[in-house]
Enzyme design. Structure first.
Site, PDB file in Angstrom:
ATOM      1  N   PHE A 123     -60.095  99.892  70.617  1.00 50.57           N
ATOM      2  CA  PHE A 123     -59.045  98.231  71.224  1.00 50.57           C
ATOM      3  C   PHE A 123     -60.133  97.615  71.721  1.00 50.57           C
ATOM      4  O   PHE A 123     -60.064  98.287  73.755  1.00 50.57           O
ATOM      5  CB  PHE A 123     -57.694  98.847  71.535  1.00 50.57           C
ATOM      6  CG  PHE A 123     -56.845  96.847  71.517  1.00 50.57           C
ATOM      7  CD1 PHE A 123     -56.835  96.307  69.910  1.00 50.57           C
ATOM      8  CD2 PHE A 123     -57.111  96.675  72.685  1.00 50.57           C
ATOM      9  CE1 PHE A 123     -56.579  95.059  70.242  1.00 50.57           C
ATOM     10  CE2 PHE A 123     -56.376  95.264  73.107  1.00 50.57           C
ATOM     11  CZ  PHE A 123     -55.780  94.744  71.980  1.00 50.57           C
ATOM     12  N   ALA A 124     -60.922  96.602  71.776  1.00 56.74           N
ATOM     13  CA  ALA A 124     -61.730  96.040  72.999  1.00 56.74           C
ATOM     14  C   ALA A 124     -61.814  94.491  72.480  1.00 56.74           C
ATOM     15  O   ALA A 124     -61.534  93.588  71.983  1.00 56.74           O
ATOM     16  CB  ALA A 124     -62.978  96.287  72.228  1.00 56.74           C
ATOM     17  N   ILE A 157     -63.518  99.861  77.934  1.00 54.85           N
ATOM     18  CA  ILE A 157     -62.586 100.566  76.552  1.00 54.85           C
ATOM     19  C   ILE A 157     -62.367 102.129  76.613  1.00 54.85           C
ATOM     20  O   ILE A 157     -63.523 102.445  76.135  1.00 54.85           O
ATOM     21  CB  ILE A 157     -63.668  99.982  75.308  1.00 54.85           C
ATOM     22  CG1 ILE A 157     -63.709  98.285  75.970  1.00 54.85           C
ATOM     23  CG2 ILE A 157     -63.045  99.897  73.922  1.00 54.85           C
ATOM     24  CD1 ILE A 157     -62.391  96.779  75.650  1.00 54.85           C
ATOM     25  N   GLN A 279     -32.497 120.754 101.520  1.00 52.86           N
ATOM     26  CA  GLN A 279     -31.981 119.125 101.366  1.00 52.86           C
ATOM     27  C   GLN A 279     -32.342 118.096 100.606  1.00 52.86           C
ATOM     28  O   GLN A 279     -32.311 117.834 100.407  1.00 52.86           O
ATOM     29  CB  GLN A 279     -30.432 118.948 102.041  1.00 52.86           C
ATOM     30  CG  GLN A 279     -29.973 117.926 101.280  1.00 52.86           C
ATOM     31  CD  GLN A 279     -28.984 117.392 102.705  1.00 52.86           C
ATOM     32  OE1 GLN A 279     -29.196 117.055 103.204  1.00 52.86           O
ATOM     33  NE2 GLN A 279     -27.573 117.478 102.211  1.00 52.86           N
ATOM     34  N   HIS A 338     -44.998 120.109  96.351  1.00 48.54           N
ATOM     35  CA  HIS A 338     -45.461 121.314  96.508  1.00 48.54           C
ATOM     36  C   HIS A 338     -45.734 121.077  97.870  1.00 48.54           C
ATOM     37  O   HIS A 338     -47.084 121.985  98.157  1.00 48.54           O
ATOM     38  CB  HIS A 338     -46.531 120.859  95.575  1.00 48.54           C
ATOM     39  CG  HIS A 338     -46.008 121.468  94.098  1.00 48.54           C
ATOM     40  ND1 HIS A 338     -45.421 120.683  93.791  1.00 48.54           N
ATOM     41  CD2 HIS A 338     -45.978 122.371  93.607  1.00 48.54           C
ATOM     42  CE1 HIS A 338     -45.230 121.115  92.394  1.00 48.54           C
ATOM     43  NE2 HIS A 338     -45.491 122.152  91.846  1.00 48.54           N
ATOM     44  N   GLY A 340     -48.753 121.337 100.446  1.00 52.61           N
ATOM     45  CA  GLY A 340     -50.313 121.261 100.674  1.00 52.61           C
ATOM     46  C   GLY A 340     -50.725 121.512  99.673  1.00 52.61           C
ATOM     47  O   GLY A 340     -52.064 120.854  99.158  1.00 52.61           O
ATOM     48  N   GLU A 363     -53.127  98.795  79.520  1.00 56.99           N
ATOM     49  CA  GLU A 363     -53.217  98.308  78.810  1.00 56.99           C
ATOM     50  C   GLU A 363     -51.466  97.145  79.289  1.00 56.99           C
ATOM     51  O   GLU A 363     -50.426  96.894  78.495  1.00 56.99           O
ATOM     52  CB  GLU A 363     -51.896  98.845  77.463  1.00 56.99           C
ATOM     53  CG  GLU A 363     -52.506  99.973  76.860  1.00 56.99           C
ATOM     54  CD  GLU A 363     -52.061 101.156  75.877  1.00 56.99           C
ATOM     55  OE1 GLU A 363     -51.443 100.236  75.214  1.00 56.99           O
ATOM     56  OE2 GLU A 363     -52.550 102.406  75.540  1.00 56.99           O
ATOM     57  N   THR A 365     -50.715  94.607  82.927  1.00 57.38           N
ATOM     58  CA  THR A 365     -50.383  95.306  84.525  1.00 57.38           C
ATOM     59  C   THR A 365     -48.994  95.749  84.861  1.00 57.38           C
ATOM     60  O   THR A 365     -48.323  94.543  83.566  1.00 57.38           O
ATOM     61  CB  THR A 365     -51.091  95.217  85.256  1.00 57.38           C
ATOM     62  OG1 THR A 365     -50.737  93.378  85.372  1.00 57.38           O
ATOM     63  CG2 THR A 365     -52.698  95.203  85.369  1.00 57.38           C
ATOM     64  N   SER A 366     -48.433  95.726  85.419  1.00 56.21           N
ATOM     65  CA  SER A 366     -46.893  95.937  86.255  1.00 56.21           C
ATOM     66  C   SER A 366     -46.750  94.445  85.830  1.00 56.21           C
ATOM     67  O   SER A 366     -45.631  93.837  85.741  1.00 56.21           O
ATOM     68  CB  SER A 366     -46.856  97.180  87.684  1.00 56.21           C
ATOM     69  OG  SER A 366     -46.528  98.620  86.422  1.00 56.21           O
TER      70      SER A 366
END
Length: 382
Positions: A123-124, A157, A279, A338, A340, A363, A365-366
């Site tokens: 999709f361009a 693209i 916790q 996790h 390090g 697709e 931006t926020s």
């Protein structure tokens, strides 16, 4: 709302899960190091029918609805995001335009080959001057005889180096603004078409984004997608329809991060107990699980709305926004769980963290999703 999957989709879902966990995961580090998805994985994906997810059965695809597609996208999202993006860009924005807006001749010509994976779609739309401001296109299309001559440059693209068929947006009448944009089906072998520089990206290795250069590119008149002047509307439809699928892929990645975090937190011992007993760690994992369930419910609700033919402009924008933001928060927490080792490139957590960042940009931006949401609310309350 009924999210129950039929037996055929459940069967496909199990097959895709087995394939992802046994085949794709086994080469995830290889993809990252070589920036290339092995041909064997692509061939196996074709055999599974993954390139035909969005294509109706009469054209060789799987012919499944959005709820079913999201169920499969969720499984695909649980592995290397470069692979996920290759498949997702093809089955989403790469093919949906032809499926939804192509005429019968176009569908017969392109869709069977795209369903089999023999031809890859892209999709361009994006240009150096037209990203979030999608109406500011500089690519021009001038009618000459029985052809259109396209001139311009697209960039970022996805699938550009692999694709054979591109949905390209170009200006046919600059005086009409958004209504002067037309969409075209452009083949990579058309005279005047070439792929330019490949972008070096933060993440999504194995998924390639590049420039597309159109220099007196000859496109037959019959390759207009829809009608002249409908290109901008077509682009919005294509992007809107793909947002549930994109959220489902994010969901799969989030679930994978939860699985990895649960396994690690029960194995890793600090202060004489597994870290999940602390916790601070357990609360992060609880927050990850809560966000995943919220995203899962939202994803399948919007997918159901798509299958029911409902207007999902606002809901799809909300889902795209929420899904990408959740993925980024989950990835960040997974790194923290996790410690390090989550920052070391020998382990998948660091890769998911980098790959997650683009979901808030590509697709739509926020920030653009928020604009769409408010625009729809204004109409609703007017």
């Amino acid at each position: 709302m009924n999210f129950r999957l039929d037996e055929e989709i459940e069967f496909l879902k199990r097959n895709v899960r087995d394939f992802v966990q046994t085949e794709v995961e086994a080469v995830a580090m290889q993809i990252e190091e070589e920036n290339k998805i092995p041909k064997r994985i692509i061939d196996m994906s074709k055999e599974l029918g993954l390139f035909g997810l969005s294509i109706p059965e009469e054209y060789g695809g799987l012919g499944i609805g959005m709820v079913g597609k999201c169920a499969l996208y969720e499984e695909i999202g649980a592995t290397h995001n470069g692979y996920t993006t290759l498949i997702g860009a093809h089955t989403g924005i790469g093919t949906v335009g032809i499926v939804e807006m192509g005429n019968e001749e176009q569908k017969q010509k392109y869709l069977p080959l795209m369903a089999s994976g023999e031809k890859i779609g892209a999709f361009a739309l994006t240009e150096p001057s037209a990203g979030s401001n999608a109406t500011n296109l500089k690519t021009k299309a001038i009618k000459k005889g029985d052809k259109y001559i396209l001139n311009g440059t697209k960039h970022y693209i996805t699938n550009a180096t692999e694709a054979d068929v591109f949905t390209v947006m170009a200006v046919t009448d600059a005086s009409k603004g958004a209504k002067g944009i037309t969409s075209f089906i452009v083949e990579k072998d058309f005279p005047g078409f070439q792929v330019g520089a490949v972008e070096k990206k933060m993440g999504l290795r194995g998924s390639h984004s590049a420039e597309v250069i159109l220099e007196d590119c000859e496109v037959p008149f019959e390759n207009v997608l829809g009608t002249e002047g409908q290109g901008y509307v077509n682009a919005l439809k294509i992007l809107t329809n793909g947002r549930a699928g994109l959220a489902a892929r994010n969901l799969g990645s989030c679930q994978k991060l939860l699985d990895l975090s649960m396994a690690y937190s029960q194995e890793r011992v600090q202060f004489n107990v597994p870290i999940i007993e602390h916790q601070a760690v357990s609360h992060m994992i609880a927050e990850i699980a809560m966000e995943i369930e919220a995203l899962r419910s939202f994803t399948y609700r919007v997918a159901w709305m798509v299958d029911e033919g409902m207007n999902v402009i606002k809901d799809a924008a909300m889902l795209k926004l929420f899904g990408s933001e959740v993925y980024n928060r989950v990835a960040d927490k997974a790194v923290q769980v996790h410690g390090g080792i989550g920052y070391i490139s020998d382990y998948p957590i660091e890769r998911f963290f980098r790959d997650a960042r683009i979901t808030r940009i590509y697709e739509g931006t926020s920030e653009i999703q928020k604009n769409i949401i408010v625009g729809q609310l204004k109409k609703q309350y007017s």
